[in-house]
Each structure stands twice: as C-alpha cells, then as structure tokens.
Design a protein around this motif. Structure first.
Motif, PDB file in Angstrom:
ATOM      1  N   PRO A   1      38.907   5.984  54.744  1.00 57.46           N
ATOM      2  CA  PRO A   1      38.383   5.759  53.385  1.00 57.46           C
ATOM      3  C   PRO A   1      36.878   5.493  53.430  1.00 57.46           C
ATOM      4  CG  PRO A   1      40.369   4.472  53.762  1.00 57.46           C
ATOM      5  CD  PRO A   1      39.984   5.047  55.081  1.00 57.46           C
ATOM      6  N   ALA A   2      36.186   5.946  52.400  1.00 57.59           N
ATOM      7  CA  ALA A   2      34.732   5.826  52.381  1.00 57.59           C
ATOM      8  C   ALA A   2      34.280   4.377  52.360  1.00 57.59           C
ATOM      9  CB  ALA A   2      34.168   6.563  51.163  1.00 57.59           C
ATOM     10  N   GLY A   3      35.063   3.501  51.776  1.00 60.23           N
ATOM     11  CA  GLY A   3      34.638   2.110  51.649  1.00 60.23           C
ATOM     12  C   GLY A   3      34.965   1.227  52.830  1.00 60.23           C
ATOM     13  N   LEU A   4      35.402   1.810  53.937  1.00 65.16           N
ATOM     14  CA  LEU A   4      35.817   1.015  55.095  1.00 65.16           C
ATOM     15  C   LEU A   4      34.679   0.910  56.113  1.00 65.16           C
ATOM     16  CD1 LEU A   4      38.198  -0.418  56.600  1.00 65.16           C
ATOM     17  CD2 LEU A   4      38.601   1.782  57.738  1.00 65.16           C
ATOM     18  N   GLU A   5      34.315  -0.331  56.432  1.00 62.31           N
ATOM     19  CA  GLU A   5      33.385  -0.569  57.533  1.00 62.31           C
ATOM     20  C   GLU A   5      34.198  -0.834  58.805  1.00 62.31           C
ATOM     21  OE1 GLU A   5      29.435  -2.578  55.566  1.00 62.31           O
ATOM     22  OE2 GLU A   5      31.095  -3.900  56.101  1.00 62.31           O
ATOM     23  N   PHE A   6      33.675  -0.340  59.929  1.00 62.04           N
ATOM     24  CA  PHE A   6      34.402  -0.503  61.200  1.00 62.04           C
ATOM     25  C   PHE A   6      33.382  -0.748  62.309  1.00 62.04           C
ATOM     26  CE2 PHE A   6      36.644   0.633  65.044  1.00 62.04           C
ATOM     27  CZ  PHE A   6      37.950   0.212  64.809  1.00 62.04           C
TER      28      PHE A   6
ATOM     29  N   ALA B   1      36.446  -4.087  54.210  1.00 68.40           N
ATOM     30  CA  ALA B   1      36.413  -3.183  53.060  1.00 68.40           C
ATOM     31  C   ALA B   1      35.154  -3.461  52.250  1.00 68.40           C
ATOM     32  CB  ALA B   1      37.662  -3.365  52.207  1.00 68.40           C
ATOM     33  N   ARG B   2      34.331  -2.411  52.055  1.00 71.64           N
ATOM     34  CA  ARG B   2      33.092  -2.595  51.302  1.00 71.64           C
ATOM     35  C   ARG B   2      33.340  -2.620  49.798  1.00 71.64           C
ATOM     36  NH1 ARG B   2      30.502   1.313  54.582  1.00 71.64           N
ATOM     37  NH2 ARG B   2      30.803   2.804  52.894  1.00 71.64           N
TER      38      ARG B   2
ATOM     39  N   LEU C   1      39.407  -0.852  47.426  1.00 68.89           N
ATOM     40  CA  LEU C   1      40.115  -0.464  48.646  1.00 68.89           C
ATOM     41  C   LEU C   1      41.056  -1.603  49.007  1.00 68.89           C
ATOM     42  CD1 LEU C   1      40.488   1.571  50.982  1.00 68.89           C
ATOM     43  CD2 LEU C   1      38.667   0.328  52.206  1.00 68.89           C
ATOM     44  N   PRO C   2      42.363  -1.431  48.760  1.00 68.72           N
ATOM     45  CA  PRO C   2      43.325  -2.501  49.037  1.00 68.72           C
ATOM     46  C   PRO C   2      43.294  -2.888  50.516  1.00 68.72           C
ATOM     47  CG  PRO C   2      44.328  -0.756  47.726  1.00 68.72           C
ATOM     48  CD  PRO C   2      43.002  -0.239  48.174  1.00 68.72           C
ATOM     49  N   SER C   3      43.548  -4.135  50.787  1.00 70.60           N
ATOM     50  CA  SER C   3      43.466  -4.633  52.164  1.00 70.60           C
ATOM     51  C   SER C   3      44.488  -3.948  53.061  1.00 70.60           C
ATOM     52  CB  SER C   3      43.679  -6.148  52.177  1.00 70.60           C
ATOM     53  OG  SER C   3      44.949  -6.475  51.628  1.00 70.60           O
TER      54      SER C   3
ATOM     55  N   ARG D   1      45.593  -0.296  57.529  1.00 68.80           N
ATOM     56  CA  ARG D   1      46.239   0.872  58.115  1.00 68.80           C
ATOM     57  C   ARG D   1      45.196   1.878  58.602  1.00 68.80           C
ATOM     58  NH1 ARG D   1      49.717   0.257  53.649  1.00 68.80           N
ATOM     59  NH2 ARG D   1      48.582   1.914  52.539  1.00 68.80           N
ATOM     60  N   ALA D   2      44.162   2.046  57.843  1.00 65.13           N
ATOM     61  CA  ALA D   2      43.101   2.982  58.233  1.00 65.13           C
ATOM     62  C   ALA D   2      42.411   2.502  59.517  1.00 65.13           C
ATOM     63  CB  ALA D   2      42.077   3.136  57.109  1.00 65.13           C
ATOM     64  N   ALA D   3      42.171   1.193  59.609  1.00 63.91           N
ATOM     65  CA  ALA D   3      41.522   0.650  60.806  1.00 63.91           C
ATOM     66  C   ALA D   3      42.408   0.842  62.029  1.00 63.91           C
ATOM     67  CB  ALA D   3      41.195  -0.826  60.604  1.00 63.91           C
TER      68      ALA D   3
END
Length: 997
Positions: free
Chosen positions: A711-716, A743-744, A748-750, A755-757
């Motif tokens: 997702p675009a709003g995910l920082e990693f 999540a930026r 974007l639900p936690s 799951r994306a992380a």
C-alpha cells in the motif's frame, strides 16, 4: 722534473693507480732509500703492477715490508717470478700482506713455484710437522702460521690464474681441504692437552663431520666451518666397564672425553693468541642446535634423526662429510644419516620446512644490505644452492647418481641424468662461478667474512681488477646485476619448466617421465601430484594460441602456486578459469604481459577457496588484478545504490530477474572486497564498513522489489543490529536485523498494514536467498526473541521497550542503526532506541544481570567440545568479551559521555579511553584482541569457504590462515601463539574490569 712528474702521473694512471700524487711521492722515497733493486713502476716491473688488483695498496704494503724485513725480501726481489707473485698478492689481499708483515719468515713462500692446491692429506702432514708435538700457545701459533702460509699459496694460485671462474672449483676444494687439515691437527693438539689418562684419550674416537660448504668442498676464504662431533663407546658393551675392562671406554666416558676434545680442538683454532684465529668452528647444526649436547654417540644421532629432527635438518645433512678425526666412525655416520636425507622429500611438511629454511637465513638481513648481498639477496648464491639441493632431494631418492655434495658437481650429475636441460646447465655454471669468485675476492681483500658487494666506487674498481670480470666499477656492477636477474629465474627454468616435458612436446633436450614429474610436484607441495600433472596436461597440450601461451606461462605460475599454502586448489581453479575464459584475448594478454596480475591471481586462488568459488561465477573479475589500485578499492555506497536503483527500475516487470541481478551484484562486490583483502589493499578497519555497504545495498534493492505491491501509505524500515549495525561485518557474518513499519495515512487499517509488512518480510527473505553466497537475515534480536512477531509498528516497539524490555534488549539496541527503508521512520526508530539504550541510570542489579547473562553465554552457547581459548566469537578474550565490556560502559555512561553513543565497538572503546573509563593500555589490549579475532574470523572464511568461529588445530589450515594474515611461510605456530597471547591479555583486562575479578 715537471716533465718527469707529468709522464709519471700518466703512466701510473695507465697502470691502474688512483692515488697519483701519494704514490709518486712513495715511489720517489723508495727509490732514494732502497735503490734500483726495488721492483717499482718504471723499473721493468710494469706488467705486474698493471694487473694487480690494487696498485696503490700493493705499493703501501711493499713499503711496509721493506721497512720491516728488507733481508727477507731481497731474495724475492732478485727473482722476477717471485716479484710478480709479491706484487699480485699484495694488491689482491691486504690481509695476507699484514700476515707477511707479522711473520717475515713466511715471505720465503713467494720463492716457491705456484701449484694447484694440495690434498687434505698433504696439508695435514705439513701442519703436523709445523706443530711438531707442541701444546698450548706454541701449538696454536705454529698451526695458524702454517695454515696462513698455505692460504697465501692458494691465493697465489687463484689470483695468478688467467680464468678465476675456471679455477674456482679447485680453489674452493683446496680451502676446504686446508680447513680439514687444520681441524685434524687441532684434534691432535687437543689429545695432548685434555686432562685424562693417555690410554683413555687414545681409546676415545672423535669424528668431525663437515657440513655446509666445508662438507661440499666448496669453502670460502673466510667462512664459519660448520661441524658435527660424533663419538662412540669402544667397549663391546658398557657392562665391560663395570668388569674392569680397560681396552676401551664406555659410552658416558667416551662422550665426556670427546666433548673435552671437541672444545679443546675448537679453542686451538679460535682462541685469542699471538696469531689471530683462523675462523669460527660452528657446531649449531648438531641435534637440538645450541641447546643440544656438543658431542653425541652415533646411535644417539640416529635416534634423534629417527624421532625428533625437523625437515630442514635432513636438508642440512645433504653436505655432511667426514673431515677430521676417526675416519671409520665418520664414514659410518655418513652412511647412517644418508637414508634420512634421501627419503626426506616424501615426508609430510617437507616443502614448508624447506621454504622456511630458505627464509630463516634471510629474514634478519638489514633492509639496507639486501640489494648488496651476494649470498642471501635475490639472485644470490642461496637461490642457486636451494634450487640444486631441491632437485637433488627430489630425484636422489631413486637415483644415486645425483647424490653428490658439491653444487657444481650436483648440477653436472643432474644434467647427465636428464633432470636439467643442457642449455640451462651451460648458463648456470658460469653464473654460479662468477658469484663465487666475487665472494672469494671480496673476502680475500681483508681476510674478513663478508658477503656484501662493495658500494664504494674505488672498492668496486679494485674488485673488478682483482676478479678480472670487468674493466671498470660500472661494468662490474652491470655484469653482476645481469647475473642476479638471470639467477632469479633459475628456479623456474631448472625446476618447473621441465615439468611440461612430461605432458607435452618440449623444445629442450630434457624429457621427464610422468613419475619423475609427479615426484617433483609432490616435493613442492602438491597433495595430489598426479592430478596436478593432469591439469598441466590439459592446459598445455594442443596447438591453440592459448596452449602456446600457457606453455610459456605455466612454469612461472606453478612456482607461485607452490609458494602458496594450497597449490592443488590454485591449479584446479586456474584450469577452470582458463576453460571458462577460453581464447579470451584480454585474459591471455594479461597473463602474458602483467606478471603482477598473474602473481596476484595465483595468490588469490591458492589462499582462498571462498574467492575461487566466486571467481568461477565472475571470471571477468580477473581483469581487476591488472589495475588493482583502482578496481580493487571498495565502491562508495552511492555508486552501489545507483547501480541497484537502475537495476530494479530497468527490470521492474520481472521481480525475480531483478532480484537475481541484485544478488549477483552482491557476490561481485564481495569478491572485489575479498580479493582486495587477500592482496593487502584492504584492512580490517575498512573491510567492515565496506561489507556493510554491500549488505545495505542488497537489502535496499530487495526492499524496492519486495514492496512493489505494498500500500502507498505504508512506511517500512530495516534496522541493522549486531555487527551489521556497528558496520563491522566480516566474510560469512549474518546480518542481524529488526523490521519496523508505520501507516502514514489514516485510511490504511492497521491489520492491512501489518499483513502488508509481513508480506514484505517474507519477500525480503525470498528475494535475498542465495544458494551460491548465502545471505542470512537473522531476526532473533527482536522483542520477545523467537516468540515475538517478525515485524512491529514503531508504536509497538516503543510500548514494549518502555514497559517490558530487559537489560539485554537495551544492550542489543546499542548497535541498532537505521539501514534501509523510509528515512524518517528509521530516524524515529533510532530516537526511540536512544531512550532505552542510553538510560539515565543503570543500577547494581542491572549490572549484575549483564554479568550473569555474559557468564551464561560463555557456559551455554559455546559449542559442545569447543576449546574456549580458540573460539573466535565466544572464547576467552575474543570478540564477545570486548563487545560486552564496551557495551556495559555504554549502558552506564553513554548519557553523559556523547562519544559512547555510537554503534561501533572500536569507536566506543576509544571514547571510553578518552573519558578515562578504561586505561589506555587496557583499551589497547582489548582493541588488539578485537581486531585480531575479526581478522582471523574473516581469514578463516576466505581460506575454507565455510563459516566457522573456531581457530583450527590442523596445521595446514592454520598455515593458510596465517598466509592470509600476511605471516611468512611456515608461521602456523606463530599465528596460534599470537592469537592465544593477544586474547589471553585481553581476557585479563576483561575479568578485572568487567567481573571485578
């Protein structure tokens, strides 16, 4: 008068005088004092003065002799031939001129005709007649004077010979025989002097065994005479002594008396006396060297060589020859030790020992003397003698015809037997004789033991005239350097090039059988010589351009491989490289035109299984060796990141293909750093950051690919921990990491972000998995260890560390560093970690907890059966001790000492020392141990190609690691001693300062 002076000056210059004014004055004075009877220049004796080595020196010596002994000189000056001998001898040898000045009666020797040197028996008769049964000071004087009389006669034969190089064998043999006669006579004197009953002394045999040049009958004018003393019981059994038998002596009595005889004989030659000592009697080649008994029985010698002798001692026995004393016992000694000599090439460790023997005699030469050394310098006598002896030892086991002692005789025998080509032998003989003539004339000049070519121009000019090898100082220097250059290639021409004749057509007249070639390869260190021969065959057979070039190059390459710690590995890897690169013009051109690159290649292949494997994947990396100063330097991380960014952008639609390229780039850059480390372009302080940069770059590329569908709003972010966090990685190190996400955007639900992380983490592991060069991402330092989630949000980390973290987790965070991912998230994690790892206060209970865990790590994590003194990571005084010590200081003081807020162990140690938290000497000991263990750990991986943390006990492996760490050959034990010593000292500091012991 002016005209006479001008003419005289020009005439003196023509004759070779250099001190024109002084010599003219001396001539005028001698003419005035002694009249026309003196053989001065312009008096009909010009021929002698024009060919003597040092006319000025000869004139000075003649003046002194005329003043000292005019009557003794008169008969000589009345004889034209004797006059020539006088002038030639005085010009060649200041030392013998001083002898004649000391002993005017010996001037009469110049009246005798010059003959070839006598036999040892004839010299012995003469010396014994001179000593005439005397003892003490009188005997020493008589022996030494008569010895030097004969030495002067040998010198006359030498300097009057039209071809000194052809005369050299007879001169060297004569000097050895004269030395043997002196030893024989000295033993006679000793038998009259020792305080034992005459019957016991007569019944005690003493054999003097000559070693080295004396044993080979190729002695110098002034040289230590290497000897071994041997005795034996002359009773049928030692029990006879208890029965009162007096016809002989028992073993203990024989050793006692023979020892006193050996000491007394040595004193007769070396003690201070009215006539100077002859030379040093050196018995240090005896069993156990200086620590061993001076005299042993024959049985004791044999027992020592059977059980305890080192390989180099067998090589030393190659020259052993009975020279004085009991001839029968001496011959039996020679017969008894011969099998040890000729079987030595088959013994384990032969090559290492022979190489070490070669180097042990050169390692103490001052740097300023190396280039002027006739004997021990590059292209010197030692190179010639080493090559010939090695060939003898290899082939003498099965061929008795090469079992001779003299270097030139050995070369003739090797040539006659077909082990050396006749063209090589024809060049070798004159080269060796030239070097020996130079050595002889330098020593004859002042009767001093030296092997240094003079650097003074005048001394070089005198040497040129003395040797007859050149017309001027510069010409002699040029000729000598040309011979040195030729001799440096002698080993390759004599030993390695003939190997090709066993597998391919040869232009030379020498053809080795396969068995003979296998023997040579085995002797120089190939563990599988038959396999090595098959590789040589594959590389050189055929008519291709590659085969032709390989036939020219391989002898040199084989020598370099044999000088390395793993020649079999090097040859196999070289064959595979050659097969892969085929007819590549750049590869063949580099091998042919760049000896430095070719040598570096053999070094890498021999010293590193790890790099040999990577080179098979990247054979084109060999080209880096042609420009090592630029191409073997670590690439800046900016350059690495730019390459990875371009790769992932260019192959965006093919994630797996792009990941394969990223992994390939990691292997390539690791190979670059490994080659740089092996060849000395990269030290341990620069290696850690460079490997860490490669690891970060690999993770950056993999992360870009892993989060393509995130997702675009995910920082990693990837947090580097452990040695990765400290930028202290070595070859084979795991990469300790933590994963963090955030999540930026509010939409974007936690759960979706989590799951994306987790998907990114799985993809990172998949995309970096590398069967060729494993890439281990270790996440065991995460909160709750193996039971905790593999990735957390930043808030979750914060909550955990604030409420639940243990002291060890704070300690682990000391090396946490944001490595890869979203920059702001990485910095926020570091700020979060600061609150835990740099506490305001750490109480005694927490300190005790750190100490308790460290003790538990030592007892529980050390592998079963591992020696704590040899474990590079967890052992006593190793990496773990230093790191835990530094980390405890950081936990205690980092809040108030800013320099301690670093992830680098060594930077923190330096800051602690600067702040006075640890003594300077203690810090130095800890830093030395950390660096040494780190270097050893990387070297172990490079050598074996396997990740391991235990210093091996196997000598072959230790030797390989030592060579990687820039120790000289044969330093396995030295490496072991150094490691155990540096870690022992570090452990002492650790126990005192960490545990308070």
């Amino acid at each position: 008068m002016t005209g006479r002076t001008t003419t005289s000056r020009s005439e003196l210059a023509r004759l070779g005088f250099a001190e024109l004014s002084e010599s003219l004055e001396r001539i005028a004075d001698l003419e005035a004092r002694f009249g026309p009877a003196v053989p001065l220049p312009f008096s009909g004796s010009d021929a002698s003065w024009g060919v003597t080595a040092d006319p000025d020196g000869a004139l000075r010596a003649l003046e002194r002799l005329l003043e000292r002994a005019p009557d003794e000189l008169r008969p000589v000056l009345d004889d034209e031939a004797a006059t020539e001998r006088l002038v030639r001898l005085l010009g060649a040898s200041v030392g013998l001129g001083e002898f004649l000045h000391r002993r005017p009666a010996e001037i009469a020797l110049l009246l005798e005709p010059v003959t070839e040197p006598w036999s040892q028996e004839r010299y012995t008769e003469s010396l014994r007649a001179a000593v005439d049964g005397t003892t003490g000071e009188d005997a020493r004087l008589r022996l030494r004077v008569r010895y030097r009389r004969h030495l002067a006669q040998i010198a006359l034969f030498d300097v009057l010979n039209a071809s000194p190089t052809e005369a050299f064998p007879a001169v060297a043999a004569g000097l050895a025989d004269l030395a043997g006669a002196a030893l024989e006579t000295a033993v006679d004197i000793a038998r009259r002097e020792v305080p034992f009953p005459a019957a016991d002394v007569a019944a005690t045999p003493l054999a003097v065994i000559a070693m080295g040049k004396a044993g080979a009958r190729e002695l110098n004018y002034v040289s230590d005479v290497d000897v071994i003393f041997v005795t034996e019981s002359t009773l049928e059994s030692d029990a006879d002594a208890a029965d009162g038998a007096r016809s002989g002596v028992g073993t203990d009595r024989a050793v006692l008396i023979a020892t006193r005889l050996a000491i007394a004989a040595t004193h007769a030659i070396t003690d201070l006396a009215a006539e100077p000592a002859l030379w040093e009697v050196d018995a240090n080649l005896r069993p156990e060297g200086k620590d061993g008994a001076l005299v042993r029985t024959l049985d004791s010698h044999v027992a020592y060589y059977e059980r305890w002798a080192k390989e180099w001692e067998f090589q030393a026995l190659l020259k052993a020859r009975p020279i004085a004393g009991s001839a029968d016992l001496g011959e039996r000694y020679a017969d008894a030790v011969a099998p040890f000599v000729w079987n030595s090439a088959k013994r384990p460790g032969f090559v290492e020992s022979v190489q070490r023997m070669r180097e042990r005699v050169t390692e103490h030469i001052p740097d300023a003397e190396v280039d002027r050394q006739l004997k021990l310098g590059p292209g010197g006598l030692r190179d010639v003698e080493f090559t010939v002896q090695l060939l003898q030892l290899v082939h003498g086991r099965d061929d008795e015809s090469v079992r001779v002692r003299s270097t030139l005789e050995a070369m003739d025998a090797l040539t006659a037997a077909g082990y050396v080509g006749r063209p090589e032998a024809a060049r070798f003989g004159p080269d060796y004789a030239l070097l020996r003539v130079l050595e002889h004339r330098i020593q004859l000049r002042r009767l001093q033991r030296t092997h240094l070519m003079p650097s003074d121009e005048e001394e070089l000019r005198v040497l040129a005239r003395s040797s007859g090898l050149a017309k001027s100082a510069s010409a002699l220097e040029a000729r000598w350097r040309g011979v040195k250059l030729e001799v440096r290639g002698l080993h390759e021409r004599l030993f390695y090039r003939p190997l090709l004749s066993a597998v391919a057509a040869s232009d030379g007249d020498i053809v080795l059988t396969s068995d003979q070639a296998v023997d040579r390869l085995g002797a120089i260190g190939f563990a599988d010589p038959a396999g090595a021969l098959s590789h040589i065959r594959a590389l050189t057979q055929g008519t291709s351009r590659r085969a032709a070039i390989q036939r020219n190059l391989l002898p040199v390459l084989l020598r370099w491989m044999a000088e390395g710690p793993a020649p079999d590995r090097a040859l196999l890897a070289f064959r595979r490289l050659s097969d892969t690169l085929g007819e590549s013009s750049w590869f063949l051109r580099m091998l042919r035109d760049s000896s430095g690159a070719a040598h570096s290649l053999t070094t890498v292949l021999s010293e590193s299984a790890f790099l040999s494997g990577l080179l098979e994947r990247f054979p084109e990396a060999v080209a880096w060796l042609d420009e090592p100063d630029t191409l073997l330097r670590p690439r800046p991380i900016e350059s690495l990141l730019a390459e990875v960014t371009a790769t992932t952008a260019r192959h965006g639609d093919d994630v797996d293909g792009a990941a394969a390229l990223v992994r390939s780039a990691r292997r390539r850059e690791t190979l670059r750093l490994g080659m740089a480390a092996v060849l000395g372009y990269l030290d341990v302080d620069a290696l850690g950051p460079a490997l860490s940069d490669v690891t970060e770059t690999t993770l950056a590329g993999a992360l870009t690919l892993a989060r393509r569908d995130a997702p675009a709003g995910l920082e990693f972010g990837v947090i580097a921990m452990g040695r990765f966090g400290g930028r202290e990685l070595g070859f084979g190190s795991d990469a300790d990491v933590l994963y963090v996400h955030r999540a930026r955007e509010d939409d974007l639900p936690s759960e979706q972000a989590s799951r994306a992380a987790q998907t990114i983490v799985r993809e990172l592991a998949r995309l970096t998995d590398d069967a060729i060069h494993p890439f281990e991402l270790d996440i065991d330092l995460r909160p709750e260890g193996k039971n905790g989630p593999v990735v957390r949000t930043l808030e979750s980390y914060g909550a955990y560390y604030a409420r639940w973290s243990l002291t060890w987790e704070a300690q682990a965070l000391l090396r946490a560093r944001g490595a890869v991912g979203d920059e702001q998230l990485l910095r926020d994690f570091e700020h979060l970690a600061d609150r835990t790892r740099y506490p305001e206060h750490i109480d005694d209970q927490q300190v005790r907890e750190v100490r308790r865990i460290k003790a538990r790590v030592e007892s529980e994590r050390l592998p079963r059966g591992a020696d704590p003194a040899r474990h590079l990571k967890l052992g006593r005084g190793s990496l773990s001790d230093v790191e835990w010590f530094v980390q405890l200081l950081q936990l205690q003081h980092a809040l108030t000492v800013p320099g301690l807020r670093t992830t680098s162990t060594l930077e923190a140690l330096d800051a602690a020392a600067e702040a006075g938290l640890v003594g300077a000497e203690d810090a130095e000991r800890l830093g030395a141990a950390w660096r040494f263990a780190s270097r050893t750990r990387s070297a172990l991986v490079l050598w074996s190609g396997k990740t391991t943390d235990v210093l091996p006990v196997d000598r072959v492996q230790l030797e390989g690691i030592a060579r990687l760490m820039e120790y000289p050959p044969g330093s396995a034990s030295q490496l072991e001693d150094d490691y155990l010593g540096v870690t022992r000292r570090a452990r002492q500091v650790f126990e005192r300062e960490f545990y308070g012991a």
